[in-house]
Design an enzyme around this catalytic site. Sequence first.
Site, short mmCIF file in Angstrom:
data_model
loop_
_atom_site.label_atom_id
_atom_site.label_comp_id
_atom_site.label_asym_id
_atom_site.label_seq_id
_atom_site.Cartn_x
_atom_site.Cartn_y
_atom_site.Cartn_z
N GLY A 181 0.84 -1.13 0.00
CA GLY A 181 -0.14 0.03 0.11
C GLY A 181 0.82 1.35 0.14
CG ASP A 182 3.38 2.78 2.80
OD1 ASP A 182 2.61 3.74 2.65
OD2 ASP A 182 3.75 2.48 3.80
#
Length: 413
Positions: A181-182
Amino acid sequence: MTTTALDGPLSGIKVLDLTAMLAGPFTTMLLTDLGADVIKVEPANGDRTRSIGPYRVGDDPDQALGGYFQSVNRGKRSIVLDLKSNEGSTKFRELVRVADVVVENFSAGVMERMGLGYESLAEENPRLVYAALRGFGDARSGKSPYETWPAFDIVAQAMGGFAGITGPLDGTPLKSGPGIGDIFPGTLLALGVVAAVRHAEHTGEGQFVDVAMYDAVLALCERIVYQHSYLGIVPRPMGNGHPLLAPFDIMQTLDGWIAVAAPSDHHWRILAETMNRPDLSDDPRFVNNAARLANIVEVRKILGAWLANQTTAAVVDSLGGRVPIGPVNDAADIFNDEHVRLRDMLVEVEQPGSDAPVTIAGSPIKFSSTPARVRGRGPKLGEDDADTVLVEWSTVHDSVSDSPNAKGNSADG
């Protein structure tokens, strides 16, 4: 691979990095590996990840760089500026005038409140590429109802659809092991920066580049979009299987786990023969991918029973190079894999305060002439001087501007 130059493909590109934590620093790490000169602009207390660690036993905590920070800030330089002060803001603007790129991952509105938003900086440098990474994007690209919400990797995985299709067959959602997600949003932002820099080089026109973590994870989960559109279904966790391919699974061996993917009839035939079950190739229940998918429980039962009596090494020896298979490696396995050594995917860098280097992941992007590579350790806080950087960059800027081949500052340039 033979290289003809030591500089990466982004050599000469000057980047001001205002990012912290993982997503934004991963963006600028990629740019650094590709040869850009990335200056990490930090507050007096530094990026929060500087204090997270981990540290090795025996490392001097006053000098050593923690693994989290070192891994995604390798090869960068660091200056300290208080952007909330007049002096710091002024110095930053001076740097912006000769920079190519600014990257930030503050919450929405932070840069504007400091008087350093995109429009203001673009007045200083019309060629500037300004890249922003936030949980839910920037209103310039589309105002989100979640615009002011803080976000971390796990939030993006949950809202973007990843956690909802990941996990055991009972439907319990799971996040991924790595921080996708990063990292995936950060990777997309690096791509956006490179594209915008190319546009600026050809037209003299900078622009605002915006990636939302939510959007990036949704793009990563593109399969659920067409499944819902085409079939009207709401995909759920599939365990280690695949909704459209069979067999396509991670299964247990006698001493470990292995990935096996044989959805093509050719690979299924090889697999069946290796299991001493050539009859499976012509069995109507398993004759093609659609049939195997319809009878996936039986496929897993047959394949699972065979694998449970084989060591992982034996399966790799019999099927490697013939059927798409691969062992489930842990970190120790990866450190011992010849592929990783030959591809320079484990790189040693200096650890300040220690004679023993530390190892971080290498660059996966390979070039024949302008190599991407880890260009050194992460920077100590404020290790570089803003005035020195300004002189260096101004010299480069002036030489490029004076070049007869330099582009102008308009679309007609």
